[in-house]
Design a protein around this motif. Structure first.
Motif, PDB file in Angstrom:
ATOM      1  N   ARG A   1       0.810  -1.227   0.036  1.00  0.00           N
ATOM      2  CA  ARG A   1       0.133   0.085  -0.012  1.00  0.00           C
ATOM      3  C   ARG A   1       1.172   1.410  -0.079  1.00  0.00           C
ATOM      4  O   ARG A   1       0.636   2.257  -0.736  1.00  0.00           O
ATOM      5  N   ARG A   2       1.756   1.291   0.926  1.00  0.00           N
ATOM      6  CA  ARG A   2       2.564   2.465   1.158  1.00  0.00           C
ATOM      7  C   ARG A   2       3.542   2.581  -0.516  1.00  0.00           C
ATOM      8  O   ARG A   2       3.731   3.887  -1.017  1.00  0.00           O
TER       9      ARG A   2
ATOM     10  N   ILE B   1       0.880   3.925  -3.126  1.00  0.00           N
ATOM     11  CA  ILE B   1       0.789   5.429  -2.924  1.00  0.00           C
ATOM     12  C   ILE B   1       1.960   6.481  -3.512  1.00  0.00           C
ATOM     13  O   ILE B   1       1.555   7.285  -4.348  1.00  0.00           O
TER      14      ILE B   1
ATOM     15  N   VAL C   1       3.238   8.463   4.879  1.00  0.00           N
ATOM     16  CA  VAL C   1       2.321   7.286   4.930  1.00  0.00           C
ATOM     17  C   VAL C   1       2.779   5.969   5.622  1.00  0.00           C
ATOM     18  O   VAL C   1       1.903   5.327   5.629  1.00  0.00           O
TER      19      VAL C   1
ATOM     20  N   ARG D   1      -1.093  12.326  10.263  1.00  0.00           N
ATOM     21  CA  ARG D   1      -1.112  12.351   8.778  1.00  0.00           C
ATOM     22  C   ARG D   1      -1.789  13.614   8.175  1.00  0.00           C
ATOM     23  O   ARG D   1      -1.040  14.352   7.266  1.00  0.00           O
TER      24      ARG D   1
ATOM     25  N   ALA E   1      -1.890  11.348  -3.750  1.00  0.00           N
ATOM     26  CA  ALA E   1      -1.417  10.548  -2.609  1.00  0.00           C
ATOM     27  C   ALA E   1      -2.284  10.943  -1.640  1.00  0.00           C
ATOM     28  O   ALA E   1      -2.717   9.925  -0.622  1.00  0.00           O
TER      29      ALA E   1
ATOM     30  N   SER F   1      -4.202   7.684   0.064  1.00  0.00           N
ATOM     31  CA  SER F   1      -4.136   7.452   1.577  1.00  0.00           C
ATOM     32  C   SER F   1      -5.278   7.365   2.341  1.00  0.00           C
ATOM     33  O   SER F   1      -5.634   6.417   3.006  1.00  0.00           O
TER      34      SER F   1
ATOM     35  N   TYR G   1      -6.832   4.000   4.279  1.00  0.00           N
ATOM     36  CA  TYR G   1      -7.156   3.777   5.820  1.00  0.00           C
ATOM     37  C   TYR G   1      -8.627   3.731   5.620  1.00  0.00           C
ATOM     38  O   TYR G   1      -9.006   2.977   6.522  1.00  0.00           O
TER      39      TYR G   1
END
Length: 777
Positions: A16-17, A20, A297, A305, A343, A347, A351
């Motif tokens: 996932r990181r 992104i 992230v 964040r 991004a 993100s 989440y």
């Protein structure tokens, strides 16, 4: 049913990181390569220029060839002796430099030319004369160079005044130097600012400088000695045209349309203020953004964040403001900003997906499975039956019980539904709706089960207190139809059942009120036109200069015998979608021509305008139909106007031009309606056979309070007049707006302040009432 984030694979977290950051990087790279973020950067630059707005230094003065000078001297081109007098006056006053943005490439009267040559000698190389490079013609790659005539070229410095707008028509950059006639030459701005010039290098003009703060002097005032010596000594002067009729005007950011000479002064002021402005690539901001996103992230805490993403966006926005203010350096940030927005979105989505895994299929208030769960339950079934139970008066009940009591009530009703329907799973699909899936074969016994349920629901529901609850039901059946649509259909049927006092109703497509509404409108249209239910209202148009009513706009209305007045917005889209706009428009045009003839015979030969839908500009049959209608009626065609919206003319420009030219050949006038709301320019509109521009009311209504809209309207009026078009302003609602339009030179006004739309008979009475006042005026 739920799944916590702790159960998700760590590999998924790492993916996932990377996803992104990778997606943001790819989008940023694509924007850098294609330049698609340029429009956003231009807009942000304009905003920054507004924040940095400041006055000119006062070092560069503008000597204006303005309307007063043209009227006083009463000739153009002026005899060269006038230019000579300007040079002498400024030189004797101690001017540091004198720059002409006036073409002197051709010789004129020898005596007059000799005067200017002598004045240039006396000025002792303090005069700058213009050279220019321009394309030989539209689409040509060849240049034509213009340089001062021989008697003058050897007695002054030569500088380029070339101005090349960007693709969108705005002038943002000016060259430092240009090669003309085979000789590298500095630009006029570089010469005035006394800066070294590099050929074919451009710099961005600083439009944070307020053009209104540039010291200005009219030519006639300078020649008459009305400019104090203190205003001349040591100053740099640019002599150029500012009169509208001279045509040397360009669109620029923030300030609208301004004279070319003003742009030259702003460019010189830009160079005087500091280093030559230059522009960097947007790679730096992109790399900074990616580094920060990669760090952000990794954080789990949502507040952190949010704060860091916000700080990153603020830093990107502030970066060019700092570099432009202190280092004359522009840095495009649109690729970085747009990639950052992606991004942030990814993100947030990632989440949010984690939360969705925990409760995606459950109604939070009641714990019942929700619509998403129902969609999954239907799976890939070819045929599905869904029943929706609607809790009548649920909003009122929930208001009295409160959130917790309402949730408990829904749970208790779901228990009874489950009991009476053989343990079927009950889904909460809406606040007041519960649903279940009818298995194949069970629908035959549905009515019996609903009867049993009705008996069961006679007992009040215990939810902290006893509440009487009534249910109505809707059944929807579909093959290869998604569950959401079936639930919507069943919900609509349940609502209809409740409205007519029935227990339940099966959904049938043709029973939809919305469908019947559209079908009935189309079916009744022909009869409505024949009977006069579809009629024309007319809104008068006022000639601002004379105060007379010179025309009206036809606006179609529908007086339905059962439904009452139907707003145009409720039936015109339906008519257009069904392909009936041709018939409706022809009806409106024929009625408008009959009414115009009636007014003419009563002594009021006014014009009439009819709107044409965008869908008809490519309809050849309709185009020919209009021509036949115009030929077969006695009203003078020059008093007929066809109005086409700006956006309609832009959809298929070639077809629009062909249609409008066809109608124009019959002598009718063509009006471009809603001007300012689309993407066209006056340059494009010049290609249309238009005789009139109609400025949209969204700009007109606020010209008294909004200076930007006032500038837009004023510029449009001036430039439209230069293109030979009349200007109509619509939406006038007060006298102050009308008065300002008169000061701007606008031709025609339309709006509630003049008159509201009225029937044809009322037009006659309205004109008779105004006739004595108009005659007195």
């Amino acid at each position: 049913m739920s799944l916590s984030f702790a159960q998700i694979s760590p590999a998924f977290v790492r993916w996932r990181r990377k996803a992104i950051v990778g997606a943001a990087g790819m989008v940023a790279a694509a924007l850098l390569v294609t330049g698609q973020g340029a429009a956003l950067d231009q807009h942000l630059r304009d905003l920054r220029d507004g924040l940095r707005s400041h006055a000119a230094s006062g070092e560069v003065h503008l000597v204006e060839i303005d309307a007063r000078s043209l009227a006083t001297l009463n000739t153009w081109p002026w005899p060269r002796g006038i230019h000579a007098a300007l040079v002498d006056r400024l030189h004797e006053g101690g001017a540091r430099s004198i720059a002409f943005d006036v073409d002197v490439s051709a010789t004129s009267n020898p005596v007059e030319d000799a005067k200017l040559a002598a004045a240039l000698d006396r000025a002792g190389n303090s005069v700058i004369l213009p050279t220019m490079r321009q394309y030989a013609g539209a689409g040509s790659a060849d240049y034509i160079d213009s340089v001062p005539a021989a008697p003058f070229a050897d007695k002054a410095f030569l500088a380029a005044v070339t101005v090349i707008p960007d693709r969108d028509g705005y002038v943002r950059h000016v060259p430092l130097g240009v090669e003309t006639a085979g000789v590298p030459r500095p630009s006029l701005a570089a010469m005035v600012a006394e800066r070294n010039a590099a050929i074919d290098q451009q710099f961005r003009v600083d439009y944070s400088i307020d053009p209104d703060t540039i010291p200005r002097h009219s030519v006639v005032d300078l020649l008459a000695g009305k400019v104090p010596a203190t205003e001349i000594a040591g100053k740099r002067f640019v002599i150029g045209a500012t009169a509208v009729e001279m045509g040397d005007r360009y669109a620029v950011p923030r300030h609208g349309v301004i004279p070319g000479a003003v742009i030259q002064v702003l460019a010189a002021e830009t160079l005087l203020a500091g280093p030559v402005p230059h522009e960097w690539s947007g790679v730096g901001p992109v790399l900074l953004m990616l580094a920060l996103v990669a760090a952000i992230v990794r954080l789990r805490a949502r507040p952190a964040r949010v704060i860091l993403f916000t700080a990153t966006a603020a830093a990107l926005l502030a970066l060019p403001l700092v570099t432009e203010s202190w280092f004359a350096l522009s840095i495009p940030i649109a690729p970085a900003l747009l990639a950052l927005a992606l991004a942030i979105a990814l993100s947030a989505a990632a989440y949010a997906a984690e939360g969705y895994l925990e409760k995606a299929l459950t109604d939070e208030a009641t714990g019942l499975p929700n619509l998403a769960a129902l969609e999954i339950a239907t799976g890939t079934r070819h045929s599905t039956n869904i029943v929706v139970a609607r809790i009548d008066r649920f909003a009122a009940i929930a208001s009295g019980l409160g959130p917790d009591g309402a949730a408990l009530l829904v749970q208790r009703v779901a228990d009874r539904l489950r009991f009476s329907h053989r343990g079927h799973e009950i889904y909460r699909t809406d606040a007041s709706n519960l649903a279940w899936i009818e298995l194949p074969g069970d629908e035959d016994s549905l009515e019996d089960r609903l009867d049993a349920l009705a008996a069961l629901m006679r007992s009040p529901v215990e939810c902290g207190r006893l509440v009487d609850v009534s249910l109505t039901f809707g059944l929807a059946t579909g093959e290869d139809v998604d569950a959401k649509q079936l639930v919507a259909n069943a919900s609509l049927s349940a609502l209809h059942a409740s409205q007519r006092g029935a227990r339940w109703e099966r959904f049938i497509d043709s029973s939809s009120d919305e469908i019947n509404w559209h079908l009935s409108l189309l079916g009744e249209m022909d009869a409505a036109m024949a009977s006069g239910q579809l009629w024309n209202a007319y809104q008068p148009k006022l000639d601002i200069r004379s105060g007379e009513i010179i025309g009206v706009e036809a606006l179609v209305r529908w007086a339905h015998p059962q439904r009452g007045p139907i707003a145009p917005d409720n039936f015109i889209p339906v008519v257009e979608e069904a392909g009936r706009a041709r018939d409706l428009t022809a009806h409106v045009l024929e009625q408008a021509l009959d009414d115009a003839l009636h007014w003419e015979r009563n002594g009021f030969p006014i014009g009439v305008a009819v709107n044409v839908s965008a869908t008809l500009l490519a309809d050849h049959e309709f185009i020919e139909m209009v021509g036949q209608i115009l030929q077969g009626q006695p009203v003078a065609t020059e008093r007929v106007t066809i109005e086409v919206t700006e956006s309609a003319a832009m959809v298929t420009p070639e077809r629009a031009i062909a249609a409008l030219e066809s109608w124009r050949s019959h002598g009718v006038r063509i009006s471009i309606d809603d001007y300012g709301t689309g993407q066209s320019s006056l340059g494009y509109l010049q290609k249309l056979p238009a005789t009139e521009l109609k400025i949209d009311k969204s700009f007109v209504q606020t010209i008294v309070t909004d200076s930007r809209n006032a500038i837009m309207v004023r510029s449009t009026v001036a430039l439209a007049h230069e293109l030979g078009m009349k200007v109509v302003a619509e939406g006038i609602e007060d006298e102050a707006c009308l008065a300002m339009l008169g000061e701007m030179g606008c031709d025609t006004a339309q709006g509630y302040h003049i008159a509201r739309p009225m029937p044809a008979d009322s037009v006659t009475a309205f004109l008779q009432e105004r006739a004595p006042r108009a005659a007195a005026a």
